[in-house]
Design an enzyme around this catalytic site. Structure first.
Site, PDB file in Angstrom:
ATOM      1  CE  LYS A 135      -3.581   2.128   2.812  1.00  0.00           C
ATOM      2  NZ  LYS A 135      -4.491   1.934   3.932  1.00  0.00           N
TER       3      LYS A 135
ATOM      4  CD  GLU B  52       9.682  -6.116   6.553  1.00  0.00           C
ATOM      5  OE1 GLU B  52       9.374  -4.995   6.069  1.00  0.00           O
ATOM      6  OE2 GLU B  52       9.491  -6.412   7.739  1.00  0.00           O
TER       7      GLU B  52
ATOM      8  N   GLY C 164      -4.601  -2.217   5.506  1.00  0.00           N
ATOM      9  CA  GLY C 164      -3.724  -3.281   5.014  1.00  0.00           C
ATOM     10  C   GLY C 164      -4.274  -4.665   5.310  1.00  0.00           C
ATOM     11  NE  ARG C 165      -5.653  -4.298  11.543  1.00  0.00           N
ATOM     12  CZ  ARG C 165      -4.971  -3.159  11.612  1.00  0.00           C
ATOM     13  NH1 ARG C 165      -3.861  -2.993  10.903  1.00  0.00           N
ATOM     14  NH2 ARG C 165      -5.383  -2.169  12.387  1.00  0.00           N
TER      15      ARG C 165
ATOM     16  CD  GLU D 246      -0.865  -4.698  11.783  1.00  0.00           C
ATOM     17  OE1 GLU D 246       0.323  -5.045  11.803  1.00  0.00           O
ATOM     18  OE2 GLU D 246      -1.476  -4.484  10.733  1.00  0.00           O
TER      19      GLU D 246
ATOM     20  CG  HIS E  73      -1.765 -36.071  17.988  1.00  0.00           C
ATOM     21  ND1 HIS E  73      -1.927 -37.294  18.596  1.00  0.00           N
ATOM     22  CD2 HIS E  73      -2.803 -35.946  17.130  1.00  0.00           C
ATOM     23  CE1 HIS E  73      -2.993 -37.899  18.102  1.00  0.00           C
ATOM     24  NE2 HIS E  73      -3.553 -37.096  17.216  1.00  0.00           N
TER      25      HIS E  73
ATOM     26  CE  LYS F 144       6.435  -1.152   9.567  1.00  0.00           C
ATOM     27  NZ  LYS F 144       5.389  -0.502   8.812  1.00  0.00           N
TER      28      LYS F 144
HETATM   29  O1  F6P Z   1       2.722  -4.494   9.855  1.00  0.00           O
HETATM   30  C1  F6P Z   1       2.431  -3.157   9.646  1.00  0.00           C
HETATM   31  C2  F6P Z   1       1.857  -2.907   8.323  1.00  0.00           C
HETATM   32  O2  F6P Z   1       1.710  -1.539   8.238  1.00  0.00           O
HETATM   33  C3  F6P Z   1       0.522  -3.631   8.068  1.00  0.00           C
HETATM   34  O3  F6P Z   1      -0.567  -2.987   8.591  1.00  0.00           O
HETATM   35  C4  F6P Z   1       0.526  -3.712   6.576  1.00  0.00           C
HETATM   36  O4  F6P Z   1      -0.411  -4.653   6.128  1.00  0.00           O
HETATM   37  C5  F6P Z   1       1.961  -4.106   6.312  1.00  0.00           C
HETATM   38  O5  F6P Z   1       2.695  -3.341   7.238  1.00  0.00           O
HETATM   39  C6  F6P Z   1       2.451  -3.902   4.913  1.00  0.00           C
HETATM   40  O6  F6P Z   1       2.346  -2.572   4.507  1.00  0.00           O
HETATM   41  P1  F6P Z   1       2.430  -2.150   2.986  1.00  0.00           P
HETATM   42  O7  F6P Z   1       1.284  -2.779   2.276  1.00  0.00           O
HETATM   43  O8  F6P Z   1       2.369  -0.668   2.986  1.00  0.00           O
HETATM   44  O9  F6P Z   1       3.728  -2.666   2.437  1.00  0.00           O
END
Ligand code: F6P
Length: 545
Positions: free
Chosen positions: A203, A209, A264-265, A350, A381, A509
């Protein structure tokens, strides 16, 4: 009903505390009928939870006094329910059936949703028909989503849940999220650069990452094609930051939007779900959205007392806030739902892992319980020993599709039987008398028998919920995910918190940047850095030199 105060609810909890769950069943022969809720072939049974006849009506009255019905209406209407970020949370608009207008900041957003979906559909059709070609002219056969958090967990969960083992013609799909280089390395090992497409899903398009994996993907393509061949045809972006995706090298025609009003979620319903549509095909993808929309309609219109997300939210809030349970254990009896617990960890923790209310005041009790779990019957188990005989109670949610997608002999009946047996065992336990009788039948007697009793007793009186869904397919999965989204929202209203921000993840972060600089270039650390962190960095540097 006069809304109960917090003290009334605490009194009610104390009144219930003396009666074990089996006693609540004995007291009320209609308990199952009273505390199980049906909708569209679903059955949600909360009769094994620590609830009296009055508990849910009391919580419903409390929720009404907090304006839950108004909050639900505001969510669907696109009001800025995400107060801290002044944003709407309109994941429901993405699965809306029909084009009824929905305004955000005075502008109808439905046309832009339909336009993005039309572009997705064209791309999905081209990919599935082998018409999207890579830099060497060969058709794309593998789609790799690069994203993390909401830009990974939802689409990955859905693709895994709805994987069709029989579809040999399907494109290969994969998800890479971790900055650990091993993740990308393993995903790329079976793939051919000439036929691989990367979907960079972010987003913000600033997530470390995802950008690192995107750069590594580019390097992988460059190593295969040489520096003069453009990797352009091998990338699609899904983002709210088109300028950044352009700078990364993705053309505007290959960039799909992710709007500010989609959290995002909750983004699997947007173009972030492109990989889902590639795997399922457009018609099945539509079923996923339609299923979620049906649950939306249920949540919007059915009175709180019979409203599945509301009832489940009431129970979750009661367990966490009033009964003080620090855990919530999710056990899907479905291999296809293996990733549900990790999807729910982001959705629930979250969203509701907060300690201040919407207006910044300290909350006056626990918010959401920690959520964890794994599939049944496997987890029987593993951690079920702890659930049955550990020192504390952890309410369990059993999620059980009734019909198998691929039946084999009686295995589905055995699976369902295992789920029911576990909830029964948590409820009833096994008394010392029952253990003694069983050991006697086996010929154990005297001191040997007495010595063997204690370890075999299960205290029981441990709560659980059972969700039965008729089967697992795209429509039902859409319903299940929407059910959990809305339940999480209901709990947030009861806790008085904003479920749509996540400031807690920002601090780590920002601290990672100077640590990375210290590890990579030996850059000096900020003066405030603690001795433990300095010591760990020194150890890594010594090993790396
Ligand atoms: O983990 C934090 C967060 O901001 C989430 O809410 C989001 O889904 C994720 O990082 C990834 O963010 P982006 O889609 O901006 O890469």
């Amino acid at each position: 009903m006069i809304p109960p105060s917090a003290a009334d609810l605490a009194d009610h909890r104390r009144a219930l505390a003396g009666t074990p769950l089996v006693g609540l069943f004995a007291r009320d022969p209609q308990r199952f009928e009273r505390l199980s809720f049906a909708w569209d072939d679903w059955l949600v049974d909360v009769s094994k939870e620590r609830l009296g006849a009055e508990t849910l009506p009391l919580i419903a009255a409390h929720a009404r006094s907090l304006g839950l019905e108004g909050w639900i209406a505001a969510l669907f209407a696109g009001e800025k329910v995400n107060l801290s970020e002044r944003r709407s949370a309109l994941h429901t608009a993405l699965r809306q059936q029909g084009d009824a207008p929905l305004n955000v900041d005075g502008r109808d957003i439905v046309p832009q949703i339909r336009e993005a979906q039309a572009r997705m559909k064209t791309l999905v059709g081209a990919l599935r028909a082998g018409k999207r070609r890579g830099a060497t002219g060969r058709p794309i056969r593998a789609v790799v989503n690069l994203g993390i958090g909401g830009s990974d967990l939802g689409p990955r969960f859905v693709c895994d849940a709805l994987a069709s083992p029989a579809d040999a013609t399907a494109l290969h799909t994969a998800f890479v999220s971790n900055i650990d280089p091993e993740h990308l390395t393993r995903a790329l090992a079976p793939l051919d650069p000439a036929t691989t497409l990367f979907v960079v899903t972010s987003k913000t398009f600033t997530t470390q990452e995802t950008l690192a994996n995107g750069a590594a993907a580019k390097a992988w393509l460059a190593a295969a094609f040489g520096p003069r061949v453009s990797p352009g045809p091998h990338f699609v972006a899904v983002t709210g930051n088109a300028a950044a995706s352009r700078a990364f090298g993705v053309g505007d025609d290959d960039t799909l939007p992710l709007w500010e009003w989609v959290g995002g979620r909750y983004s699997l319903w947007s173009a972030a779900g492109l990989t889902i549509a590639v795997q399922l095909g457009w018609a099945e993808y539509g079923e996923l959205l339609a299923g979620a929309a049906a649950m939306d309609a249920h949540f919007r219109t059915v009175p709180l007392e019979r409203n599945l997300p509301a009832v489940l939210g009431f129970v979750g809030w009661w367990n966490a806030r009033h009964l003080g349970h620090p855990d919530r254990v999710v056990v899907p009896y479905a291999q296809a739902l293996e990733l549900l617990p990790s999807f729910l960890q982001q959705l629930v923790l979250e969203s509701n892992g907060k300690r201040v209310t919407r207006d910044g005041a300290q909350v006056d009790g626990p918010t959401t319980a920690a959520l964890w779990g794994a599939t049944g019957s496997n987890s029987q188990h593993a951690f079920f020993q702890w659930l049955h005989q550990g020192t504390r109670e952890a309410p369990v949610e059993f999620i059980v599709p009734v019909r198998a997608s691929h039946p084999r002999a009686q295995q589905q009946a055995l699976l369902v039987a295992n789920a029911f047996a576990q909830s029964q065992a948590l409820l009833e336990g096994r008394s010392a008398e029952a253990v003694r009788a069983e050991l006697s039948r086996q010929g154990v007697a005297g001191a040997d028998l007495e010595a063997a009793v204690a370890a075999r007793v299960c205290p029981g009186n441990r709560a659980s919920t059972t969700l039965l869904l008729p089967e697992l397919n795209a429509r039902r999965l859409g319903q299940l995910i929407a059910l959990y989204e809305h339940r999480t929202f209901v709990e947030s209203v009861l806790f008085g918190i904003n479920p749509f921000d996540q400031y807690g993840v920002e601090l780590g972060k920002s601290l990672a940047a100077p640590i990375a600089a210290a590890l990579i270039d030996g850059a000096p650390l900020p003066a405030m850095t603690d001795a433990s962190t300095r010591g760990l960095i020194a150890h890594v540097r010594a090993l790396s030199s």
